[in-house]
Design a protein around this motif. Structure first.
Motif, PDB file in Angstrom:
ATOM      1  N   LEU A   1       0.813  -1.217   0.000  1.00 10.14           N
ATOM      2  CA  LEU A   1       0.000   0.000   0.000  1.00 10.14           C
ATOM      3  C   LEU A   1       0.850   1.272   0.000  1.00 10.14           C
ATOM      4  O   LEU A   1       0.304   2.373  -0.139  1.00 10.14           O
ATOM      5  N   LEU A   2       2.155   1.134   0.144  1.00 14.01           N
ATOM      6  CA  LEU A   2       3.002   2.302   0.386  1.00 14.01           C
ATOM      7  C   LEU A   2       3.638   2.846  -0.881  1.00 14.01           C
ATOM      8  O   LEU A   2       4.097   2.097  -1.738  1.00 14.01           O
ATOM      9  N   HIS A   3       3.645   4.194  -0.968  1.00 17.22           N
ATOM     10  CA  HIS A   3       4.550   4.897  -1.873  1.00 17.22           C
ATOM     11  C   HIS A   3       5.304   5.902  -1.017  1.00 17.22           C
ATOM     12  O   HIS A   3       5.180   5.912   0.209  1.00 17.22           O
ATOM     13  N   ALA A   4       6.090   6.759  -1.624  1.00 13.71           N
ATOM     14  CA  ALA A   4       7.003   7.610  -0.864  1.00 13.71           C
ATOM     15  C   ALA A   4       6.293   8.513   0.135  1.00 13.71           C
ATOM     16  O   ALA A   4       6.839   8.834   1.197  1.00 13.71           O
ATOM     17  N   ASN A   5       5.049   8.932  -0.174  1.00 16.65           N
ATOM     18  CA  ASN A   5       4.353   9.901   0.673  1.00 16.65           C
ATOM     19  C   ASN A   5       3.135   9.323   1.394  1.00 16.65           C
ATOM     20  O   ASN A   5       2.321  10.094   1.925  1.00 16.65           O
ATOM     21  N   THR A   6       2.985   8.017   1.410  1.00 19.57           N
ATOM     22  CA  THR A   6       1.822   7.419   2.064  1.00 19.57           C
ATOM     23  C   THR A   6       1.804   7.745   3.555  1.00 19.57           C
ATOM     24  O   THR A   6       2.798   7.565   4.257  1.00 19.57           O
ATOM     25  N   ALA A   7       0.663   8.224   4.028  1.00 21.82           N
ATOM     26  CA  ALA A   7       0.466   8.478   5.458  1.00 21.82           C
ATOM     27  C   ALA A   7      -0.270   7.297   6.080  1.00 21.82           C
ATOM     28  O   ALA A   7      -1.175   6.723   5.472  1.00 21.82           O
ATOM     29  N   LEU A   8       0.129   6.936   7.306  1.00 22.67           N
ATOM     30  CA  LEU A   8      -0.489   5.845   8.045  1.00 22.67           C
ATOM     31  C   LEU A   8      -1.212   6.416   9.255  1.00 22.67           C
ATOM     32  O   LEU A   8      -0.586   7.026  10.122  1.00 22.67           O
ATOM     33  N   LEU A   9      -2.525   6.214   9.313  1.00 16.18           N
ATOM     34  CA  LEU A   9      -3.344   6.713  10.415  1.00 16.18           C
ATOM     35  C   LEU A   9      -3.910   5.534  11.191  1.00 16.18           C
ATOM     36  O   LEU A   9      -4.738   4.786  10.675  1.00 16.18           O
ATOM     37  N   THR A  10      -3.451   5.357  12.435  1.00 16.77           N
ATOM     38  CA  THR A  10      -4.001   4.292  13.260  1.00 16.77           C
ATOM     39  C   THR A  10      -5.147   4.817  14.119  1.00 16.77           C
ATOM     40  O   THR A  10      -5.002   5.831  14.808  1.00 16.77           O
ATOM     41  N   LEU A  11      -6.270   4.112  14.057  1.00 24.78           N
ATOM     42  CA  LEU A  11      -7.432   4.408  14.893  1.00 24.78           C
ATOM     43  C   LEU A  11      -7.588   3.345  15.977  1.00 24.78           C
ATOM     44  O   LEU A  11      -8.686   3.124  16.484  1.00 24.78           O
ATOM     45  N   GLN A  12      -6.494   2.705  16.348  1.00 26.51           N
ATOM     46  CA  GLN A  12      -6.542   1.588  17.292  1.00 26.51           C
ATOM     47  C   GLN A  12      -6.550   2.056  18.746  1.00 26.51           C
ATOM     48  O   GLN A  12      -6.172   3.178  19.053  1.00 26.51           O
TER      49      GLN A  12
ATOM     50  N   LEU B   1      -2.032   2.074  23.938  1.00 26.47           N
ATOM     51  CA  LEU B   1      -0.757   2.745  23.718  1.00 26.47           C
ATOM     52  C   LEU B   1       0.180   1.839  22.929  1.00 26.47           C
ATOM     53  O   LEU B   1       0.085   0.616  22.998  1.00 26.47           O
ATOM     54  N   GLY B   2       1.112   2.460  22.189  1.00 24.59           N
ATOM     55  CA  GLY B   2       2.162   1.717  21.509  1.00 24.59           C
ATOM     56  C   GLY B   2       1.954   1.489  20.032  1.00 24.59           C
ATOM     57  O   GLY B   2       2.863   0.987  19.349  1.00 24.59           O
ATOM     58  N   ASN B   3       0.787   1.844  19.498  1.00 26.51           N
ATOM     59  CA  ASN B   3       0.513   1.565  18.085  1.00 26.51           C
ATOM     60  C   ASN B   3       1.307   2.466  17.141  1.00 26.51           C
ATOM     61  O   ASN B   3       1.837   2.010  16.128  1.00 26.51           O
ATOM     62  N   GLU B   4       1.370   3.753  17.464  1.00 24.10           N
ATOM     63  CA  GLU B   4       2.172   4.658  16.645  1.00 24.10           C
ATOM     64  C   GLU B   4       3.641   4.243  16.677  1.00 24.10           C
ATOM     65  O   GLU B   4       4.331   4.281  15.644  1.00 24.10           O
ATOM     66  N   GLU B   5       4.131   3.846  17.854  1.00 20.33           N
ATOM     67  CA  GLU B   5       5.525   3.424  17.977  1.00 20.33           C
ATOM     68  C   GLU B   5       5.807   2.187  17.122  1.00 20.33           C
ATOM     69  O   GLU B   5       6.870   2.093  16.490  1.00 20.33           O
ATOM     70  N   PHE B   6       4.868   1.258  17.084  1.00 19.48           N
ATOM     71  CA  PHE B   6       5.022   0.054  16.262  1.00 19.48           C
ATOM     72  C   PHE B   6       5.135   0.427  14.789  1.00 19.48           C
ATOM     73  O   PHE B   6       6.025  -0.051  14.069  1.00 19.48           O
ATOM     74  N   LEU B   7       4.232   1.284  14.325  1.00 21.63           N
ATOM     75  CA  LEU B   7       4.261   1.697  12.914  1.00 21.63           C
ATOM     76  C   LEU B   7       5.524   2.482  12.596  1.00 21.63           C
ATOM     77  O   LEU B   7       6.130   2.298  11.531  1.00 21.63           O
ATOM     78  N   ALA B   8       5.925   3.368  13.506  1.00 19.23           N
ATOM     79  CA  ALA B   8       7.127   4.178  13.281  1.00 19.23           C
ATOM     80  C   ALA B   8       8.367   3.297  13.177  1.00 19.23           C
ATOM     81  O   ALA B   8       9.243   3.526  12.333  1.00 19.23           O
TER      82      ALA B   8
END
Length: 315
Positions: free
Chosen positions: A104-115, A118-125
């Motif tokens: 699903l990714l290209h150079a500018n793809t943004a990932l928005l977690t609605l989960q 705690l810890g979900n943003e850190e996992f994606l990062a």
């Protein structure tokens, strides 16, 4: 960085191409609202694929019922690169994102977690780069009642923020497009503070609903001992957040209790998972806050006790 589309000339939406990963109640509701208002939304569907491909999504809501034809796919390879990926799957399945997200990714793809938790943003990062990552806190009463059937009961706000930084132009752009799509979306200066604020509700109500043997929110607040425990848990979470540098709104406990009374006999998402035999997000909602507090030399004895009760019941 504003969202950019790989084929923006063909897509009128300011969000570009959107993927929904986790097409349960939350993913289908918010993705459905975006699709309803003209956005190019693609849903990764598993068990609901045949029903949704044939009949679309049916959303019942105080905002009006809708029947929507939507773009359903069985793999993320079929979806292809997108500009915004909205992740609404259970935290317990996060390991699957390592395989699901790359197509699903290209150079500018943004990932928005609605989960939750705690810890979900850190996992994606960690796995996909922190510059891609945003988080959203959903304040909504919603259930998936059957394949392709979503029942929106009340509320629906998303508090939106960037991972570890102040809002960017893209943050406000996403919020504006959500607002245009019947989604109350507010930009947060601190996503971390917003996460702790959501825990003030999630920890007591999701937890006590299971620990008490299957009580809905109305039953919890009708029981004086349970309401007292709700308030004590909330106070401990607010105090811990403040000690970590996250000052939460005054009167938050009264506001949350008052709002919860309007939900009637609402079953929190963790209770539904428990009753239907699915894995509960134990560590993300209850364990991770305890661990973050411990790193700062803080203890959360009331939350720890609830965590231990839940762990025993779920084992």
């Amino acid at each position: 960085m504003p969202l950019k589309s790989v084929s923006s000339v063909d897509i009128p939406s300011e969000l570009g191409r959107v993927a929904i990963i986790g097409a349960g109640a939350v993913g289908c509701y918010y993705g459905g609202r975006l699709a309803q208002h003209g956005h190019d939304v693609h849903f990764l569907m598993r068990s609901d694929y045949e029903v949704v491909s044939e009949k679309g999504l049916h959303i019942t809501s105080p905002l009006g019922d809708v029947q929507l034809p939507v773009k359903a796919h069985q793999t993320t390879t079929d979806i292809g690169p997108c500009d915004l990926v909205i992740i609404a799957m259970k935290v317990t399945s996060n390991a699957a994102l390592l395989d699901l997200l790359p197509p699903l990714l290209h150079a500018n793809t943004a990932l928005l977690t609605l989960q939750n938790g705690l810890g979900n943003e850190e996992f994606l990062a960690e796995h996909f780069g922190g510059e891609r990552v945003l988080g959203g806190l959903c304040f909504v009463c919603i259930n998936r009642t059957a394949p392709g059937e979503i029942n929106h009961i009340a509320q629906g706000r998303i508090n939106l923020g960037e991972h570890t930084r102040a809002p960017l132009p893209r943050t406000r752009q996403i919020a504006a497009e959500f607002q245009r799509s019947q989604i109350d979306c507010q930009v947060m200066e601190s996503l971390a503070a917003a996460r702790w604020q959501k825990l003030v509700w999630n920890i007591p109500f999701n937890g006590l609903s299971i620990a008490a043997g299957g009580m809905d929110t109305e039953a919890i607040l009708a029981n004086p001992a349970q309401e007292t425990r709700v308030r004590e848990l909330m106070a401990e979470i607010i105090q811990t957040a403040a000690s970590l540098g996250h000052t939460l709104p005054e009167n938050l406990i009264e506001t949350m209790v008052k709002n919860t009374r309007t939900m009637a006999a609402y079953k929190p998402s963790s209770l539904i998972d428990y009753l239907e035999g699915r894995e509960v997000e134990l560590e993300a909602i209850w364990g991770q806050p305890i661990r973050q507090a411990a790193v700062a030399g803080l203890s959360m004895p009331l939350v720890q006790a609830l965590h231990d009760e839940l762990k025993a019941r779920l084992s």
